[in-house]
Design a protein around this motif. Sequence first.
Motif, mmCIF file in Angstrom:
data_model
loop_
_atom_site.group_PDB
_atom_site.id
_atom_site.type_symbol
_atom_site.label_atom_id
_atom_site.label_comp_id
_atom_site.label_asym_id
_atom_site.label_seq_id
_atom_site.Cartn_x
_atom_site.Cartn_y
_atom_site.Cartn_z
ATOM 1 N N GLN A 284 -4.124 9.776 -2.939
ATOM 2 C CA GLN A 284 -5.230 9.701 -1.999
ATOM 3 C C GLN A 284 -5.624 8.254 -1.707
ATOM 4 O O GLN A 284 -5.984 7.918 -0.573
ATOM 5 C CB GLN A 284 -6.438 10.464 -2.558
ATOM 6 C CG GLN A 284 -7.637 10.527 -1.632
ATOM 7 C CD GLN A 284 -7.380 11.374 -0.403
ATOM 8 O OE1 GLN A 284 -6.600 12.330 -0.459
ATOM 9 N NE2 GLN A 284 -8.004 11.022 0.721
ATOM 10 N N GLU A 285 -5.532 7.391 -2.702
ATOM 11 C CA GLU A 285 -6.100 6.052 -2.553
ATOM 12 C C GLU A 285 -5.076 4.975 -2.211
ATOM 13 O O GLU A 285 -5.450 3.941 -1.636
ATOM 14 C CB GLU A 285 -6.863 5.676 -3.828
ATOM 15 C CG GLU A 285 -8.078 6.569 -4.057
ATOM 16 C CD GLU A 285 -8.991 6.083 -5.166
ATOM 17 O OE1 GLU A 285 -10.076 6.668 -5.331
ATOM 18 O OE2 GLU A 285 -8.632 5.127 -5.868
ATOM 19 N N ILE A 286 -3.800 5.157 -2.572
ATOM 20 C CA ILE A 286 -2.763 4.205 -2.173
ATOM 21 C C ILE A 286 -1.610 5.007 -1.575
ATOM 22 O O ILE A 286 -0.736 5.503 -2.278
ATOM 23 C CB ILE A 286 -2.260 3.355 -3.361
ATOM 24 C CG1 ILE A 286 -3.424 2.668 -4.076
ATOM 25 C CG2 ILE A 286 -1.266 2.305 -2.869
ATOM 26 C CD1 ILE A 286 -3.004 1.824 -5.273
ATOM 27 N N LYS A 287 -1.609 5.099 -0.270
ATOM 28 C CA LYS A 287 -0.661 5.996 0.401
ATOM 29 C C LYS A 287 0.692 5.353 0.644
ATOM 30 O O LYS A 287 1.705 6.034 0.732
ATOM 31 C CB LYS A 287 -1.260 6.492 1.721
ATOM 32 C CG LYS A 287 -2.532 7.319 1.536
ATOM 33 C CD LYS A 287 -3.053 7.837 2.862
ATOM 34 C CE LYS A 287 -4.354 8.630 2.675
ATOM 35 N NZ LYS A 287 -4.162 9.820 1.836
ATOM 36 N N GLY A 288 0.736 4.043 0.803
ATOM 37 C CA GLY A 288 1.999 3.376 1.094
ATOM 38 C C GLY A 288 2.334 2.326 0.062
ATOM 39 O O GLY A 288 1.920 2.399 -1.096
ATOM 40 N N TRP A 289 3.107 1.302 0.505
ATOM 41 C CA TRP A 289 3.571 0.261 -0.401
ATOM 42 C C TRP A 289 3.137 -1.125 0.041
ATOM 43 O O TRP A 289 3.721 -2.124 -0.390
ATOM 44 C CB TRP A 289 5.092 0.321 -0.529
ATOM 45 C CG TRP A 289 5.550 1.527 -1.285
ATOM 46 C CD1 TRP A 289 6.029 2.686 -0.778
ATOM 47 C CD2 TRP A 289 5.545 1.681 -2.708
ATOM 48 N NE1 TRP A 289 6.333 3.574 -1.784
ATOM 49 C CE2 TRP A 289 6.045 2.975 -2.989
ATOM 50 C CE3 TRP A 289 5.172 0.861 -3.764
ATOM 51 C CZ2 TRP A 289 6.180 3.456 -4.290
ATOM 52 C CZ3 TRP A 289 5.307 1.333 -5.064
ATOM 53 C CH2 TRP A 289 5.806 2.619 -5.318
ATOM 54 N N ASP A 290 2.125 -1.204 0.874
ATOM 55 C CA ASP A 290 1.672 -2.500 1.375
ATOM 56 C C ASP A 290 0.622 -3.072 0.419
ATOM 57 O O ASP A 290 -0.560 -2.741 0.506
ATOM 58 C CB ASP A 290 1.102 -2.350 2.788
ATOM 59 C CG ASP A 290 0.880 -3.689 3.473
ATOM 60 O OD1 ASP A 290 0.628 -4.693 2.764
ATOM 61 O OD2 ASP A 290 0.931 -3.743 4.716
ATOM 62 N N PHE A 291 1.058 -3.919 -0.495
ATOM 63 C CA PHE A 291 0.158 -4.503 -1.481
ATOM 64 C C PHE A 291 -0.951 -5.307 -0.808
ATOM 65 O O PHE A 291 -2.128 -5.203 -1.180
ATOM 66 C CB PHE A 291 0.953 -5.395 -2.440
ATOM 67 C CG PHE A 291 0.132 -6.047 -3.515
ATOM 68 C CD1 PHE A 291 -0.009 -5.452 -4.761
ATOM 69 C CD2 PHE A 291 -0.503 -7.267 -3.300
ATOM 70 C CE1 PHE A 291 -0.764 -6.050 -5.769
ATOM 71 C CE2 PHE A 291 -1.262 -7.873 -4.288
ATOM 72 C CZ PHE A 291 -1.395 -7.261 -5.532
ATOM 73 N N ASP A 292 -0.592 -6.110 0.180
ATOM 74 C CA ASP A 292 -1.585 -6.966 0.828
ATOM 75 C C ASP A 292 -2.645 -6.153 1.563
ATOM 76 O O ASP A 292 -3.806 -6.558 1.640
ATOM 77 C CB ASP A 292 -0.897 -7.933 1.796
ATOM 78 C CG ASP A 292 -0.066 -8.975 1.060
ATOM 79 O OD1 ASP A 292 -0.512 -9.436 -0.007
ATOM 80 O OD2 ASP A 292 1.031 -9.309 1.543
ATOM 81 N N GLU A 293 -2.250 -5.004 2.085
ATOM 82 C CA GLU A 293 -3.213 -4.134 2.763
ATOM 83 C C GLU A 293 -4.237 -3.586 1.771
ATOM 84 O O GLU A 293 -5.438 -3.548 2.055
ATOM 85 C CB GLU A 293 -2.482 -2.990 3.454
ATOM 86 C CG GLU A 293 -3.392 -2.029 4.202
ATOM 87 C CD GLU A 293 -2.619 -0.902 4.857
ATOM 88 O OE1 GLU A 293 -2.680 -0.775 6.092
ATOM 89 O OE2 GLU A 293 -1.936 -0.146 4.115
#
Length: 762
Positions: A284-293
């Motif tokens: 729910q809280e980290i949907k992808g792999w974009d660390f900077d986002e």
Amino acid sequence: MNVKTKITVSVVSVLLVFSANGQSRKAIDYVNPFIGTGAVESGLSGNNYPGATSPFGMVQLSPDTRTEIDWDRNAGYDYNDNSIVGFSHTHLSGTGLADFFDILFMPVVGKIDESSTDPTRFQSRFSHQQEHASPGYYQVKLLDYDINAELTATTRAGFHRYVYPAGKQARLIINLNHSRKKGSWDTQIINSQLRQVDAYTIEGYRAITGWARLRKVYFYVRFSKPVLRNIMTDGGIIYRESKVLNGRNLKGVFDFDTADNEPLLAKIGISATSIDHAKQNLDQEIKGWDFDEVKLAAQNQWEKELEKIRVEGTENQKEIFYTALYHAFIQPNTMSDVSGDYMTAGFNNSNVAHSGGGVHYSLFSLWDTYRAVHPLYTLLQPERDVDFIKSMIRQYDTEGYLPVWQLWGQDNYCMIGNHAIPVVVDAVLKGLPGIDVPKAYEAVKNSSLTSHLNSPFEVWEKYKYMPENIQSQSVSLTLEMAFDDWCVAQLALKLGKQADYERFTARSKYYRNLFNAQTKFFQPKNDRGEWIEPFDPLKYGSNGGHPFTEGNAWQYFWYVPQDVNDLIRLTGGEEAFSGKLDQFFSLKSNDGEVNSNASGFIGQYAHGNEPSHHVAYLYNYAGQPWKTQFYTAKIMKELYNTTSAGYAGNEDCGQMSSWYVFSALGFYPVNPASGVYVIGSPLFRSAEIRLTNGKSFTVKAENVSDKNIYIQSATLNGKPFLNNYITQKQLLDGGILIFKMGPKPSTWGVKPANRPVNSIWN
């Protein structure tokens, strides 16, 4: 020596704010998470951690620099250390005891002793010149492995980014046995599990006992690269390519291919209820792999919270202030999952309940935070404060009384009294919407009539004080329980419960029974009503075995916040009271009488611990407000700074910071449930409080400087303001309070009619 590491934060232009003078820095740019992380010399420093967390989040992802963690280094990180043993996902902020340090990650390269169970065998040197921190972000270069490690966090999930050196075997150690290993309440792993679900996924849990008697922490990890191979160990016994391992001393070593020179990303969700909920929290809280986002979202979230107050002052003043506000907003911590499920505080710690809307919170350091932190929340976090109250009442439903010191959903009974009572009463009397008032009253009343550790109700009403031969810490407990009872009485009065009002009002005066008119101190008695001798007002107590808790008779003399005027009468009048205050701030003691809970001294005033925090403001009650102005300015200037030793003692879950926030604004809640704030010496040229009701309250201090610390006159919304206190209602109504400051004391606020009232509620 300046041990501060300067924080630099790169932000996109759309996030910049502008003032009338042009571009200005954001509030988060002034936060220095290294403040309070390590004393220059031996002693207390704040016990803060520098790692990544979100406001009131479940995850505190931060480096640990040691494995033997004693009471005076409770955050796991000491600025004076030079090596890191790994990054764990939960930490306490500024507490007097240690716990947590759950699920340690340590990236390494090359050949290691895979059978070792000692995290120090895998540690790496680091340098503060290659270390940075800001709200929601932490970065460090692990020098022994040439690995750049970055951390960020959401409420319930952590995100790691590791850049490994080219040509080296990239490895990640996950250690489930890392915990407090020194001093009282040593932790023990009851059971744990490490499981590789597939090439990209690890999950598991650990059940651990320590300061919190039983904690269960579940986790779910996803990697951006597949695991090439693993080695799991239990107490040094190696299991190669194991899929699941159960034990009490678990460690896994996971190998990855980084030949593409792309970083390894690892994201982890945690939960107190189940692995499935840990997975849901992560998804729910980290949907992808974009660390900077994710990092940017964390920074935006922090900026939204910190910009609730905008100040104008020196760069150092703003750095201390916004770091203090940041520390005040780290806890209490979210305990419920995204689903709303949370672990109840019941005895068997096995029941899962649902919050029914809103967030369920834990980590209530109430002996500290009821004094200033929760009053600050009523101004800046009222909606969240309501959820705090609801969370406390849920413990009442399961255990029969409100929290004393709640950690990971259960009470560890640390400290004395029951100071959830003033927190609940304060919120109800201030009219925070969403609280079930009859239920709240039931909880505060029954908590006052239920015996539990360090609060024996039957003894209290039988003797009308606490006898030291029956109940240790008797004087401190008598004074503090009397205040709690005053709070119950005020809510009873509001609800028209006259009999309860009279009963608890009588109990709120029990402090008088330990006042010795000959010595002019509160002293211990035995159960026969005899003074216990010998009596030395300079002798310190700790947490048991002595009449005073983390203080002495001098420091506890002033603890009658519910009726300072009565304390003045007991002392012998205003002149005697002011004279005793003068002596308090000037009297030295033998070093042998000062224990490790005492620090930040001005005479007997010890700013490093909470019993002293309101005392500088008491001169206002005796007609000498300029002395309050002198000492509050002195404390802010001398006992806070921008180094790693920036606090005079344990930060204590926001209390040390909230004292500074309030005092820098120019006022402080001497009686934290009265709706009254006593005025000191405002620090900033201008401070705007952006209230949640859409209004703002601005405090301006004209001509303020290091020398111009004394109030000459004041106006509120253009009209003369003569009172040396201000009320919650006046703040919430909005407006502008302007002080004219000068280098010498004035007669402002001196007259009896302008001195603080006990309460605005009666």
